[in-house]
Write a protein that holds these residues in place. Structure first.
Motif, short mmCIF file in Angstrom:
data_model
loop_
_atom_site.label_atom_id
_atom_site.label_comp_id
_atom_site.label_asym_id
_atom_site.label_seq_id
_atom_site.Cartn_x
_atom_site.Cartn_y
_atom_site.Cartn_z
N PHE A 90 0.81 -1.22 0.00
CA PHE A 90 0.00 0.00 0.00
C PHE A 90 0.85 1.27 0.00
CE2 PHE A 90 -0.29 -1.06 4.67
CZ PHE A 90 0.26 0.11 5.20
N GLN A 91 2.06 1.21 0.51
CA GLN A 91 2.92 2.39 0.44
C GLN A 91 3.36 2.67 -0.99
OE1 GLN A 91 5.95 1.45 3.31
NE2 GLN A 91 4.65 1.94 5.06
N GLU A 92 3.68 1.62 -1.74
CA GLU A 92 4.11 1.81 -3.13
C GLU A 92 2.96 2.34 -3.98
OE1 GLU A 92 6.21 2.28 -6.42
OE2 GLU A 92 7.05 1.81 -4.45
N ASN A 93 1.76 1.82 -3.78
CA ASN A 93 0.62 2.30 -4.55
C ASN A 93 0.24 3.73 -4.15
OD1 ASN A 93 -0.59 0.18 -6.47
ND2 ASN A 93 -0.14 -1.00 -4.64
N THR A 94 0.38 4.04 -2.87
CA THR A 94 0.14 5.41 -2.43
C THR A 94 1.10 6.36 -3.11
OG1 THR A 94 -0.68 4.70 -0.26
CG2 THR A 94 0.11 6.96 -0.43
N LYS A 95 2.35 5.96 -3.22
CA LYS A 95 3.36 6.80 -3.88
C LYS A 95 2.94 7.10 -5.31
CE LYS A 95 7.62 5.63 -3.15
NZ LYS A 95 8.92 4.92 -3.25
N ALA A 118 -2.86 1.72 -9.70
CA ALA A 118 -2.62 1.85 -8.26
C ALA A 118 -3.94 2.02 -7.51
CB ALA A 118 -1.70 3.03 -7.98
N PHE A 119 -4.79 2.85 -8.05
CA PHE A 119 -6.10 3.09 -7.44
C PHE A 119 -6.91 1.79 -7.37
CE2 PHE A 119 -10.62 4.19 -7.85
CZ PHE A 119 -10.78 5.12 -6.84
N GLU A 120 -6.97 1.07 -8.48
CA GLU A 120 -7.79 -0.14 -8.53
C GLU A 120 -7.20 -1.25 -7.66
OE1 GLU A 120 -8.21 -1.00 -12.67
OE2 GLU A 120 -9.76 0.53 -12.98
N GLN A 121 -5.88 -1.35 -7.61
CA GLN A 121 -5.26 -2.37 -6.77
C GLN A 121 -5.56 -2.13 -5.29
OE1 GLN A 121 -1.25 -3.98 -7.61
NE2 GLN A 121 -1.22 -2.60 -9.37
N LEU A 122 -5.48 -0.87 -4.87
CA LEU A 122 -5.78 -0.56 -3.47
C LEU A 122 -7.24 -0.80 -3.16
CD1 LEU A 122 -3.64 2.65 -2.89
CD2 LEU A 122 -3.52 0.55 -1.54
N ARG A 123 -8.13 -0.39 -4.07
CA ARG A 123 -9.57 -0.61 -3.84
C ARG A 123 -9.88 -2.11 -3.74
NH1 ARG A 123 -13.23 3.76 -2.95
NH2 ARG A 123 -14.80 2.26 -3.60
N MET A 179 -14.21 4.44 2.97
CA MET A 179 -13.69 5.02 4.20
C MET A 179 -12.32 4.44 4.54
SD MET A 179 -15.32 5.12 8.03
CE MET A 179 -16.55 6.33 7.59
N SER A 180 -12.16 3.14 4.38
CA SER A 180 -10.88 2.51 4.71
C SER A 180 -9.78 3.01 3.76
CB SER A 180 -11.00 0.98 4.64
OG SER A 180 -11.31 0.54 3.34
N PHE A 181 -10.13 3.24 2.50
CA PHE A 181 -9.18 3.77 1.52
C PHE A 181 -8.65 5.13 1.99
CE2 PHE A 181 -7.81 5.90 -2.30
CZ PHE A 181 -7.34 4.91 -3.14
N LEU A 182 -9.56 6.00 2.37
CA LEU A 182 -9.18 7.34 2.82
C LEU A 182 -8.34 7.27 4.09
CD1 LEU A 182 -9.42 10.46 2.87
CD2 LEU A 182 -11.56 10.16 4.13
N LEU A 183 -8.78 6.51 5.08
CA LEU A 183 -8.08 6.46 6.36
C LEU A 183 -6.71 5.82 6.24
CD1 LEU A 183 -11.02 5.50 8.78
CD2 LEU A 183 -10.03 7.77 8.37
N LEU A 184 -6.58 4.80 5.43
CA LEU A 184 -5.29 4.13 5.28
C LEU A 184 -4.28 5.06 4.61
CD1 LEU A 184 -3.53 1.59 5.53
CD2 LEU A 184 -4.40 0.87 3.29
N LEU A 185 -4.68 5.69 3.51
CA LEU A 185 -3.74 6.55 2.78
C LEU A 185 -3.41 7.80 3.59
CD1 LEU A 185 -4.56 4.60 0.50
CD2 LEU A 185 -4.41 6.55 -1.06
N ALA A 186 -4.44 8.50 4.05
CA ALA A 186 -4.20 9.74 4.78
C ALA A 186 -3.55 9.46 6.13
CB ALA A 186 -5.52 10.48 4.98
N ALA A 237 5.17 15.86 -5.73
CA ALA A 237 4.06 15.12 -5.12
C ALA A 237 3.00 16.07 -4.57
CB ALA A 237 4.57 14.20 -4.01
N SER A 238 1.78 15.57 -4.44
CA SER A 238 0.69 16.38 -3.89
C SER A 238 0.75 16.44 -2.37
CB SER A 238 -0.66 15.82 -4.35
OG SER A 238 -0.78 14.45 -4.00
#
Length: 400
Positions: A166-171, A186-191, A231-238, A388-389
């Protein structure tokens, strides 16, 4: 249609410790500026502190990222949000209030205080590993990234052994130069990963945030699989990326300001005010608080037409000299709690109490246990995330 006169956003930081000059000029010249953005459209940029807080607290400025006018600072960035269950940051009232209330109890001061012993244990274990190593180490790899990643994984119930994934996909998601297809993958793999995880927890809810949400929402008759995945997507990444970058940047700031660091070491009660000032000073997510006007609205003497996108530049708002005297100075005595680094209004960062606790424990522990810590490279040679954003450091080489 855009015109060549419009400034183009986003603008990369050229100085590690200051906003881009173009952002500062926009704030000085006018309160609201029309700009061009990567999708070929235009948006309005709000740069001053008072106007920023007003926009972020006005529900007529929508957070719905599926709206056509919602501004994305990455080409094609909104494509992946179409036909997706919205997360908290994409919701408007009344849906937003109900969804936020459901999970808010996980991030109260009381709840975070209960997590402090475990956060301390995590930080101590990682510093033990650092002390066992000789020579130069990368603090991002050994401390900045593992601390919030371990904490958010345990809180959500995400296996930490999957952190590289998840860190690599977040990057890939936060880099502005990521190719659109790579961003989509990356988006689809994390979802997919999080959807599978939520499915497993539906069969056997554990004593973690996701498990507790399943039990609670089922009892209320409001549970939806897709909503919990979002919700889990947002909380994990942020929950890991932002705090990791603040740990790294804060460490550099403290090492570069030894007199102020000495005050914290002598009196840990000064750490939290110092953290507030560092949050203001760096404003690492400087363009995330975007909105779209739902009707013609006036801001700073400019009428923003209905349907137009609005970007609140938190960085320039937090460096507004009308609010923060000598904003270019890192002043731990400032008392900067009125910054907008966590946003403002109904969408203010849900996890800010947790972030503050992690930062406080890391800084107090790191400089108590390794008082001789120093940078292994000059600041100008460090690998800052100018592409990066979420601003931060890719690596932070240090010695002791």
């Amino acid at each position: 249609m855009t015109t060549t006169e419009n400034p183009v956003l986003p603008v990369a930081r050229t100085c590690p410790f200051a906003p881009p000059e173009q952002y500062t000029r926009m704030r000085e010249n006018q309160a609201v500026t029309r700009v061009s953005i990567p999708d070929g459209k235009h948006a309005w940029v709000v740069t001053r502190h008072e106007d920023a807080r007003r926009v972020l607290n006005d529900r007529r400025f929508s957070s719905d990222r599926s709206k056509d006018g919602f501004p994305s600072l990455v080409a094609g960035g909104n494509v992946f949000r179409k036909n997706q269950e919205p997360s908290l940051i994409s919701m408007d009232a009344p849906e937003h209030g109900a969804a936020r209330k459901s999970v808010l109890g996980e991030f109260t001061v009381k709840r975070v205080d209960a997590l402090r012993p475990r956060i301390q244990e995590i930080v101590d274990g990682l510093i033990d590993d650092i002390l066992a190593r000789d020579g130069e180490i990368d603090l991002v790899e050994m401390l900045s990234l593992p601390v919030p990643s371990l904490v958010i994984c345990e809180l959500l119930g995400v296996p930490y052994e999957d952190h590289d994934f998840f860190q690599e996909n977040t990057k890939q998601l936060i880099r502005r130069d990521t190719e659109q297809e790579d961003r989509r993958n990356a988006f689809e793999q994390l979802r997919t990963y999080l959807s599978d995880l939520v499915t497993a927890k539906e069969a056997d809810p554990g004593d973690d945030l996701l498990g507790r949400q399943i039990v609670k929402l089922r009892a209320e008759g409001t549970y939806r699989h897709a909503a919990l995945v979002s919700m889990s997507f947002l909380l994990l990444l942020a929950g890991h990326e932002t705090t990791a970058n603040m740990i790294s940047l804060g460490t550099v700031a403290l090492l570069e300001n030894p007199n102020q660091l000495a005050k914290i070491q002598a009196d840990p009660g000064r750490t939290l005010p110092a953290i507030e000032e560092m949050l203001r000073y760096f404003t690492i997510v400087d363009t995330a608080t975007s909105r779209v006007a739902t009707e013609d609205l006036e801001v700073g003497g400019t009428t923003i037409p209905a349907g137009d996108g609005v970007i609140v530049l938190g960085y320039t708002a937090n460096w507004d000299p009308d609010v923060f005297t000598s904003p270019e100075q890192l002043d731990f005595e400032r008392g900067a709690r009125h910054h907008v680094a966590f946003g403002f209004g109904p969408h203010q960062c849900l996890g800010q109490n947790l972030a503050r606790a992690e930062l406080q424990i890391v800084f107090d522990t790191l400089f108590r246990r390794i008082p001789t810590l120093k940078l292994a490279k000059p600041v100008d040679d460090l690998a800052f995330k100018v592409d990066a954003s979420v601003y931060g450091l890719y690596e932070l080489p240090v010695t002791r």
